[in-house]
Design a protein around this motif. Structure first.
Motif, PDB file in Angstrom:
ATOM      1  N   TYR A  28       0.836  -1.221   0.000  1.00 54.47           N
ATOM      2  CA  TYR A  28       0.000   0.000   0.000  1.00 54.47           C
ATOM      3  C   TYR A  28       0.867   1.266   0.000  1.00 54.47           C
ATOM      4  O   TYR A  28       0.614   2.218   0.736  1.00 54.47           O
ATOM      5  CB  TYR A  28      -1.023  -0.003   1.157  1.00 54.47           C
ATOM      6  N   CYS A  29       1.882   1.254  -0.895  1.00 54.87           N
ATOM      7  CA  CYS A  29       2.823   2.388  -0.950  1.00 54.87           C
ATOM      8  C   CYS A  29       2.335   3.466  -1.903  1.00 54.87           C
ATOM      9  O   CYS A  29       2.728   4.607  -1.770  1.00 54.87           O
ATOM     10  CB  CYS A  29       4.211   1.901  -1.331  1.00 54.87           C
ATOM     11  N   MET A  30       1.530   3.100  -2.896  1.00 54.13           N
ATOM     12  CA  MET A  30       0.771   4.029  -3.733  1.00 54.13           C
ATOM     13  C   MET A  30       1.389   4.603  -5.009  1.00 54.13           C
ATOM     14  O   MET A  30       0.747   5.435  -5.635  1.00 54.13           O
ATOM     15  CB  MET A  30       0.174   5.162  -2.889  1.00 54.13           C
ATOM     16  N   PRO A  31       2.587   4.213  -5.446  1.00 55.24           N
ATOM     17  CA  PRO A  31       3.014   4.708  -6.763  1.00 55.24           C
ATOM     18  C   PRO A  31       2.019   4.366  -7.879  1.00 55.24           C
ATOM     19  O   PRO A  31       1.802   5.185  -8.775  1.00 55.24           O
ATOM     20  CB  PRO A  31       4.345   4.001  -7.004  1.00 55.24           C
TER      21      PRO A  31
ATOM     22  N   GLU B 218      -1.166   4.321  -7.830  1.00 54.35           N
ATOM     23  CA  GLU B 218      -2.235   5.320  -7.820  1.00 54.35           C
ATOM     24  C   GLU B 218      -1.693   6.706  -8.215  1.00 54.35           C
ATOM     25  O   GLU B 218      -2.272   7.400  -9.045  1.00 54.35           O
ATOM     26  CB  GLU B 218      -2.875   5.384  -6.422  1.00 54.35           C
ATOM     27  N   ALA B 219      -0.558   7.077  -7.623  1.00 54.12           N
ATOM     28  CA  ALA B 219      -0.017   8.426  -7.851  1.00 54.12           C
ATOM     29  C   ALA B 219       0.424   8.622  -9.297  1.00 54.12           C
ATOM     30  O   ALA B 219       0.278   9.709  -9.849  1.00 54.12           O
ATOM     31  CB  ALA B 219       1.157   8.673  -6.906  1.00 54.12           C
ATOM     32  N   ASP B 220       0.971   7.573  -9.917  1.00 57.78           N
ATOM     33  CA  ASP B 220       1.538   7.723 -11.253  1.00 57.78           C
ATOM     34  C   ASP B 220       0.543   7.422 -12.378  1.00 57.78           C
ATOM     35  O   ASP B 220       0.835   7.668 -13.547  1.00 57.78           O
ATOM     36  CB  ASP B 220       2.781   6.824 -11.405  1.00 57.78           C
TER      37      ASP B 220
END
Lengths: 77, 578
Positions: free
Chosen positions: A55-58, A60-62
């Motif tokens: 659940y670190c989210m790259p 989603e972010a990228d």
């Protein structure tokens, strides 16, 4: 001993209406440090294939179209 | 994708860097900068764009030695004391002297650090003695900025290759590494004149209390390959019994308090709202007090921010929920916890190896050299204590610049093709079975045993039981582990690293017959620190195929530690006011 398939609810959700993996985008698959996302051969869209998420989210972010949502895995929610 | 294919190719380079997180890119970049004609390959198990411990970003520098705030001498002294005297100061001192120029360089890359109204770096005090914490308001840009520099320096990047064993040559020097593609299972042998290992912590050793295998404090992709590869190549590993254990938000793997909330007035409290430790800087001594409080009846332990002004609490929340671990906001939303309103329950993380936070790493000198000629290590997996992200950058740079000089006029050492064939057979064995145990079950069992038996306080009998149980799992792994695709093969290979690390953790812990570093090596059968016999490194290595430990003297201090200073970190508990 034979192998069973145990169900598990996965934290990464892809909005198939927004996902453009069928146009050749692989950003979320590329950036995941655990390499757990894949493009479905059936739908052409990204999905979480392996339940091994930090659940670190790259992803989603990228994502260029905001198609990816990272939820907290159920076990630690 | 993911089908198991066969194949073996071979490439050559001057320097092979294994691991594209923090130290690795810096090592590769510095090597190419110093010699633009050199062939440098950066090998990465995932994709360099977002790999490693700082995948998403970093909230700040925990150990910045900035002129006007602290000195290299003071920092070296602080880390020596924090690490209970077991410290070869030359490497720490060199880091402390060189890290400021790395900060300036990172600043130029576009990774900005917090400055005050006068344009000076806005350094905060968190440690017991000195002032070293520098916030990074745009810490989410670290990986992107690094990636730009790698492209500019034209470093050759090989993503999706997982190194599994190092190759040493006929002359005993490093000769390269064997790697396997994580999506096709094809092998790539890289011959190199020097190898720099930057593979991060062994973060998937213990099991998080939630039971979710990938909810570790460290990025779970850091499963200890560097430790395992160094061990099997014959390198020495230092002080593995000095485990990494961190104070975290209960159930969520985000760091709790010290570096972000501490300077703004947040602190660690017990259930009675009372502060019980003087200093929130992470050390084994601090973790011991944390552990004591959890068991004391005054627990659990909390991150306390609800006494602060709403704006301050909101500001902290905003940092903690956006930069380093942005899913943290979602976790708190799900629990209905707001920092300004309620204290946040904390807990102790699973154990791991990580010199970035403690001191367990492949033994290196002040040039990042391991005990194998031509093999370097930097970052969380190398033995420079408490070196954090800035240590990974600085020691990565040191390794890259030293290695590029080392390879000048150096020939390739000849590799043994028999070794390559043997390693291929070892890795592919789980693909040859029709039936068996999947790697996730092997891994779960190893890590469950680590929690049951190796988690401190360390008890001799429990450790011995663990060793025999792990031997049983090893037999299952070697005889019966079975995989269905290339992705599972990566996990199977990681499981074997995790098992090796568990064995090393047990072996090194049993060798050091004293207690040291607070909770990290709290040995119930030897409860006292014994400076007379154990103020030394413990080096673990493979000797004639057998796991062996030896003592190694700590190098004479460059910066002397006074008698009245050496126990500063042992006085963590808040004393009753008269």
């Amino acid at each position: 001993m034979p192998i069973a398939n145990s169900p598990t609810t996965v934290p990464v959700v892809v909005d198939e209406k927004k996902c453009i993996a069928d146009k050749g985008c692989t950003v979320c698959v590329d950036v995941c440090p655990l390499d757990v996302l894949r493009i479905s051969e059936m739908t052409g869209k990204a999905y979480m294939k392996y339940d091994e998420c930090w659940y670190c989210m790259p992803c989603e972010a990228d994502c260029p179209t905001d198609a990816v949502t990272v939820n907290i895995p159920y076990l630690l929610r | 994708m993911d089908e198991i294919s066969s194949g073996l190719s071979e490439v050559e380079c001057d320097i092979l860097v294994i691991g594209g997180g923090t130290a690795g890119p810096m090592a590769a970049y510095k090597a190419r900068k110093k010699n633009p004609d050199a062939k440098v390959i950066l090998l990465e198990k995932a994709n360099v764009k977002r790999s490693g411990a700082i995948s998403m970003g970093m909230d700040g520098l925990n150990n910045a030695v900035i002129p006007g705030y602290s000195t290299p001498e003071q920092y070296t002294k602080e880390i020596t004391i924090a690490n209970d005297g077991i410290c070869d100061q030359d490497a720490v001192y060199r880091y402390a002297k060189e890290c400021y120029s790395i900060i300036e360089e990172l600043d130029k890359f576009g990774i900005r650090f917090q400055k005050d109204e006068n344009g000076e770096f806005d350094v905060k005090k968190v440690h017991h003695i000195g002032t070293y914490v520098l916030p990074m308001p745009n810490g989410d840009t670290v990986k992107k900025a690094l990636y730009r520099q790698l492209r500019r320096a034209r470093v050759m990047i090989s993503n999706r290759f997982m190194a599994t064993r190092l190759l040493t040559g006929k002359n005993g020097r490093i000769a390269g590494a064997i790697s396997v593609n994580t999506r096709t299972s094809e092998f790539l042998v890289i011959k190199a004149k020097a190898v720099i290992m930057c593979t991060g912590a062994a973060g998937r050793l213990g099991l998080p209390t939630s039971g979710y295998m990938f909810g570790t404090y460290e990025n779970p992709t850091n499963s200890g390959e560097g430790y395992t590869m160094a061990y099997h190549a014959g390198a020495k590993l230092a002080n593995l019994e000095c485990f990494q254990i961190n104070p975290l938000i209960k159930d969520y793997n985000g760091p709790a308090c010290a570096y972000v909330a501490g300077p703004l007035g947040g602190y660690t409290a017990n259930a009675n709202n009372e502060r019980f430790i003087e200093c929130d800087y992470w050390s084994g001594q601090m973790m011991q007090e944390f552990h004591n409080e959890l068991l004391s009846g005054k627990g659990p332990v909390f991150l306390k921010l609800n006494h602060l002004h709403q704006d301050t609490a909101d500001h902290i929340e905003e940092i903690l929920h956006t930069v380093e671990r942005p899913s943290r906001g979602r976790f708190h939303e799900g629990r209905n916890t707001k920092y300004s309103e309620t204290m946040i329950e904390m807990h102790i993380s699973e154990i791991g190896f990580c010199s970035g936070h403690s001191a367990s790493g492949v033994f290196v000198d002040d040039n990042a050299r391991t005990t194998i000629d031509g093999l370097y290590a930097a970052g969380d997996m190398a033995s420079v204590p408490h070196n954090y992200m800035l240590g990974a950058f600085t020691n990565g740079a040191i390794a890259g610049e030293h290695a590029i000089d080392y390879v000048k006029d150096m020939e390739f050492d000849e590799i043994d093709q028999g070794e390559v064939a043997k390693e291929q057979e070892r890795i592919l064995a789980p693909t040859k079975r029709e039936d068996g145990i999947p790697p996730n079950q092997i891994e779960f069992k190893i890590r469950r045993l680590v929690n049951d038996y190796l988690q401190p306080p360390k008890v001799d009998k429990k450790y011995e039981l663990c060793q025999s149980r792990l031997a049983e799992v090893r037999e299952d792994m070697e005889q019966n582990m079975m995989v269905r695709d290339a992705h599972e093969l990566m996990r199977a290979t990681e499981a074997s690293s995790i098992l090796d690390c568990a064995d090393m953790a047990a072996h090194a812990s049993l060798y050091r017959k004293e207690s040291r570093w607070g909770l990290y090596h709290n040995r119930v059968d030897y409860p006292e620190r014994d400076d007379e016999n154990w103020k030394c490194h413990v080096l673990l290595s493979k000797q004639d195929g057998v796991m062996t430990c030896e003592k190694r003297d700590v190098k004479p201090y460059i910066i002397p530690i006074n008698e009245d200073e050496k126990d500063a970190y042992n006085n963590q508990r808040v004393q009753a006011q008269a």
